[in-house]
Design a protein around this motif. Sequence first.
Motif, short mmCIF file in Angstrom:
data_model
loop_
_atom_site.label_atom_id
_atom_site.label_comp_id
_atom_site.label_asym_id
_atom_site.label_seq_id
_atom_site.Cartn_x
_atom_site.Cartn_y
_atom_site.Cartn_z
N UNK A 10 -94.72 -25.44 -53.11
CA UNK A 10 -94.79 -26.94 -53.29
C UNK A 10 -94.86 -27.85 -51.67
N UNK A 11 -93.41 -27.53 -52.01
CA UNK A 11 -92.08 -28.31 -51.36
C UNK A 11 -92.81 -27.70 -49.94
N UNK A 12 -93.10 -26.88 -49.50
CA UNK A 12 -93.66 -26.44 -48.14
C UNK A 12 -95.05 -26.67 -48.10
N UNK A 13 -95.47 -27.39 -48.79
CA UNK A 13 -97.11 -27.44 -48.56
C UNK A 13 -97.14 -28.53 -47.75
N UNK A 14 -96.07 -29.48 -47.85
CA UNK A 14 -95.58 -30.58 -46.63
C UNK A 14 -94.54 -30.44 -46.09
N UNK A 15 -93.93 -29.41 -46.24
CA UNK A 15 -92.93 -29.21 -44.86
C UNK A 15 -93.43 -27.72 -44.38
N UNK A 16 -92.35 -27.70 -42.92
CA UNK A 16 -93.35 -27.36 -42.09
C UNK A 16 -92.48 -25.11 -43.52
N UNK A 17 -93.58 -24.80 -43.07
CA UNK A 17 -93.21 -23.51 -43.82
C UNK A 17 -94.53 -22.61 -44.35
N UNK A 18 -94.32 -21.44 -45.30
CA UNK A 18 -95.14 -20.19 -45.49
C UNK A 18 -95.87 -20.67 -46.89
N UNK A 19 -96.25 -22.74 -47.20
CA UNK A 19 -96.05 -22.97 -48.40
C UNK A 19 -97.14 -22.56 -49.56
N UNK A 20 -98.50 -21.97 -49.09
CA UNK A 20 -99.48 -21.16 -49.99
C UNK A 20 -99.12 -19.31 -50.25
N UNK A 21 -98.39 -19.53 -49.11
CA UNK A 21 -98.57 -17.53 -49.23
C UNK A 21 -97.15 -17.72 -50.58
N UNK A 77 -107.60 -16.92 -52.14
CA UNK A 77 -108.68 -17.83 -51.39
C UNK A 77 -108.12 -18.14 -49.80
N UNK A 78 -107.50 -20.00 -50.43
CA UNK A 78 -106.59 -20.55 -49.29
C UNK A 78 -105.67 -19.80 -49.15
N UNK A 79 -104.57 -19.30 -49.46
CA UNK A 79 -103.71 -19.08 -48.47
C UNK A 79 -104.42 -17.67 -47.47
N UNK A 80 -104.99 -16.90 -47.97
CA UNK A 80 -105.45 -15.82 -47.30
C UNK A 80 -106.74 -16.76 -45.08
N UNK A 81 -107.39 -17.54 -46.03
CA UNK A 81 -107.63 -18.93 -44.97
C UNK A 81 -106.42 -19.21 -44.04
N UNK A 82 -105.67 -19.35 -44.92
CA UNK A 82 -104.75 -19.57 -43.61
C UNK A 82 -104.23 -18.66 -42.81
N UNK A 83 -104.05 -17.44 -43.54
CA UNK A 83 -103.43 -16.26 -42.97
C UNK A 83 -103.93 -16.02 -41.45
#
Length: 145
Positions: A36-47, A72-78
Motif C-alpha cells: 500500500x505504501x508503494x502504491x503512492x511511492x515508486x515501487x512494485x506496490x501492486x505486486x 487482475x490489476x497487478x497483471x495489467x501493470x506487469x
Amino acid sequence: MSEQQRPGFEADPATVHPVARVLLGVAGAGLIVVGVVLLVLPGPGMLLLLAGMVLVARAVPAFARYVEPVRVKAMQGVEASVASGWRIAGSVLAGLGLIAAGVVAVLVPSLPLAGWATGTSLVLSGLILLGLLAWSHRRVHGPRS
C-alpha cells in the motif's frame, strides 16, 4: 465455488498448522502494508499487495475472494511495464541508476544521508527492480527459444 474452481492460493484450514496460519497472516499483513505504501511511492506496490493478499488468503480462506481483482490489476501493470522497448529501457536505466547511487552512497560517506545502510538499500532496490522487470518480461513475452 466447487473444489475444481477453487483458486490455488486458497488453503484448506484443516491442512494448515495454526502456527503456520499465524506466520502467513503476519507476513501477508506486512507485505500488504508495504504494498500500500508503494502504491503512492515508486515501487512494485501492486505486486507486493498481491503477494501479501495471497499469503493472508492461505491463512484465512475467507479472504481469498478479495485476491482475484487485485491479481487482475497487478497483471495489467506487469503487462504495461514491458509493453514497449522504451519502457523496458527506462526501467533498466532506473535500476542501474539505483545501483550506481547505492555504490556512490557507500564509497562517498561525506554525502548527506550516505553510508552503508543507504547504499545497501539502494543497491537492493535496483536489483529488485531489475529482477521484477526480467520476471515481467518473461511472463508477458515468454522465455527465449
